[in-house]
Design an enzyme around this catalytic site. Structure first.
Site, PDB file in Angstrom:
ATOM      1  N   TYR A 103       6.681   5.798   4.953  1.00  0.00           N
ATOM      2  CA  TYR A 103       7.790   5.619   5.888  1.00  0.00           C
ATOM      3  C   TYR A 103       7.921   4.136   6.223  1.00  0.00           C
ATOM      4  CZ  TYR A 103       7.233  10.684   6.658  1.00  0.00           C
ATOM      5  OH  TYR A 103       7.123  12.042   6.510  1.00  0.00           O
TER       6      TYR A 103
ATOM      7  N   HIS B   1       1.003  13.644   0.274  1.00  0.00           N
ATOM      8  CA  HIS B   1       2.431  13.739   0.605  1.00  0.00           C
ATOM      9  C   HIS B   1       3.207  14.558  -0.424  1.00  0.00           C
ATOM     10  CE1 HIS B   1       5.604  11.300   3.053  1.00  0.00           C
ATOM     11  NE2 HIS B   1       5.936  12.556   2.935  1.00  0.00           N
TER      12      HIS B   1
ATOM     13  N   SER C 114      11.295  18.533   9.739  1.00  0.00           N
ATOM     14  CA  SER C 114      12.743  18.770   9.834  1.00  0.00           C
ATOM     15  C   SER C 114      13.033  20.167  10.384  1.00  0.00           C
ATOM     16  CB  SER C 114      13.420  18.595   8.469  1.00  0.00           C
ATOM     17  OG  SER C 114      13.320  17.270   8.028  1.00  0.00           O
ATOM     18  N   PRO C 115      12.389  20.560  11.493  1.00  0.00           N
ATOM     19  CA  PRO C 115      12.555  21.930  11.996  1.00  0.00           C
ATOM     20  C   PRO C 115      13.953  22.224  12.527  1.00  0.00           C
ATOM     21  CG  PRO C 115      11.340  20.619  13.587  1.00  0.00           C
ATOM     22  CD  PRO C 115      11.467  19.774  12.353  1.00  0.00           C
TER      23      PRO C 115
ATOM     24  N   ARG D 120      17.031  18.209  10.013  1.00  0.00           N
ATOM     25  CA  ARG D 120      17.476  16.814  10.126  1.00  0.00           C
ATOM     26  C   ARG D 120      18.597  16.647  11.145  1.00  0.00           C
ATOM     27  NH1 ARG D 120      15.939  18.271   5.141  1.00  0.00           N
ATOM     28  NH2 ARG D 120      14.406  16.938   4.109  1.00  0.00           N
ATOM     29  N   GLY D 121      18.480  17.376  12.247  1.00  0.00           N
ATOM     30  CA  GLY D 121      19.441  17.280  13.337  1.00  0.00           C
ATOM     31  C   GLY D 121      20.618  18.223  13.232  1.00  0.00           C
ATOM     32  N   PHE D 122      20.824  18.822  12.061  1.00  0.00           N
ATOM     33  CA  PHE D 122      22.023  19.639  11.852  1.00  0.00           C
ATOM     34  C   PHE D 122      22.093  20.835  12.794  1.00  0.00           C
ATOM     35  CE2 PHE D 122      24.312  23.108   9.719  1.00  0.00           C
ATOM     36  CZ  PHE D 122      25.555  22.498   9.548  1.00  0.00           C
TER      37      PHE D 122
END
Length: 344
Positions: free
Chosen positions: A70, A139, A218-219, A222-224
């Site tokens: 990252y 990863h 990403s629970p 990713r914000g969606f």
């Protein structure tokens, strides 16, 4: 509550990732640090992000997730500086396995050679400002290095006291078994939410059998699933990977908003947001699941922490899953080049 004092959410519930010597007690909800300065567009001031991470720790969050890639490197540095005052109260997890030369990520290339794992651990220890890495994930699975060699390298680091526990990301059932036979796996991390549930078929039974925890990244997709993204949302092509993801094209967003409406309708009658419903669903699936939503906003940290109060009954879990399953999801989660690096 005394007059004038704010009702700030504090998380007190805990869960355990892994079993026996590999077990790690953490808060029931963790924090994904990645988006604070990587892959999520222009990011706020560094000091503001340090303050937010410390707010999370003060509110009871004890699981913070970062990775060498990252940035590269800068996300670990941020986590290390922010959480240094809390290092005896929190667990900071990080990852190895992508090829990084200096400070440059060689896109699409993997490197899990044992020598690289050892070097990465030493460098991550310095950036995180810790004496031992609480949980060290591979990863992405490296097809050129047998998983047994990877597990053996981490096992050596555990013997040396530089790493406490071993984890895997985006792997299939057989890889988990092979790794676990060499060094106990504490947790498997993967994307998982109401729009992506493939792990339930083959991975979850193995995790239950072997006593391994599961950490969904990403629970909120990713914000969606939070409802703030629509077909007119523009993503920064320089530092927001959503601009490259098939599920975030204008057409896919327009079609998939039907899923957000399902969550919003469900939450509206209970006094919760769609993001909180998405997190509550994850925590209701199993006691060994610990989601790690990330944010750059204090309001969203508050929102995420309050999702702990929404306890879903089995029939409510089924209701949500049935409603979402009736909607055709448009768009793959990764472009083909990145999909090749995940086992599922």
């Amino acid at each position: 509550m005394p007059e004038g004092e704010m009702d700030l959410p504090v998380i007190t519930q805990g869960r355990t990732l892994g079993t026996g010597a590999a077990g790690m007690k953490v808060s029931a909800l963790g924090f994904g640090v990645m988006g604070m300065n990587y892959n999520r567009g222009p990011h706020p001031d560094r000091k503001a992000m340090i303050a937010l991470l410390r707010q999370a720790a003060e509110r009871g969050v004890t699981l913070f997730d970062t990775a060498q890639v990252y940035g590269p490197l800068i996300n670990e540095e941020l986590a290390g500086e922010a959480l240094e005052p809390f290092r005896h109260r929190v667990n900071v997890t990080t990852k190895f396995g992508h090829r990084i030369v200096g400070t440059k990520y060689i896109e699409g290339e993997l490197d899990s050679h044992p020598a690289t794992i050892r070097r990465t651990a030493e460098e991550s220890l310095k950036r995180l400002r810790v004496e031992a890495i609480d949980l060290f994930y591979q990863h992405r699975a490296d097809p050129s290095i047998p998983i047994e060699e990877v597990a053996g390298a981490v096992k050596d680091l555990i013997r040396q006291g530089k790493v406490k526990r071993f984890g895997l990301c985006e792997v299939g059932a057989q890889t988990i078994r092979r790794a676990h036979s060499v060094q106990a796996v504490s947790a498997v991390q993967s994307e998982y939410h109401l729009m992506w549930r493939t792990q339930e078929a083959e991975v979850f039974p193995v995790l239950e059998e072997l006593g391994i925890g599961f950490v969904p990244y990403s629970p909120i997709n990713r914000g969606f699933l939070g409802g703030a993204i629509n077909e007119y949302t523009k993503f920064d092509t320089g530092n927001d990977n959503r601009a490259t993801l098939p599920r975030f094209t204008r057409e896919a967003i327009r079609a998939n908003l039907a899923i957000v409406e399902v969550l919003s309708s469900f939450g509206r009658t209970r006094g919760y947001t769609s993001a909180q419903v998405a997190l509550a669903w994850l925590m209701a699936k199993a006691a060994w699941i610990v989601p790690i939503p990330g944010t750059t906003k204090l309001a969203h940290l508050d929102e995420n922490l309050r999702s702990i109060n929404l306890k879903l009954a089995p029939d409510e879990v089924h209701e949500l899953e049935s409603a979402v399953s009736a909607i055709r999801i448009v768009g793959d989660r990764y472009p083909a080049s990145q999909q090749q690096q995940v086992q599922g």
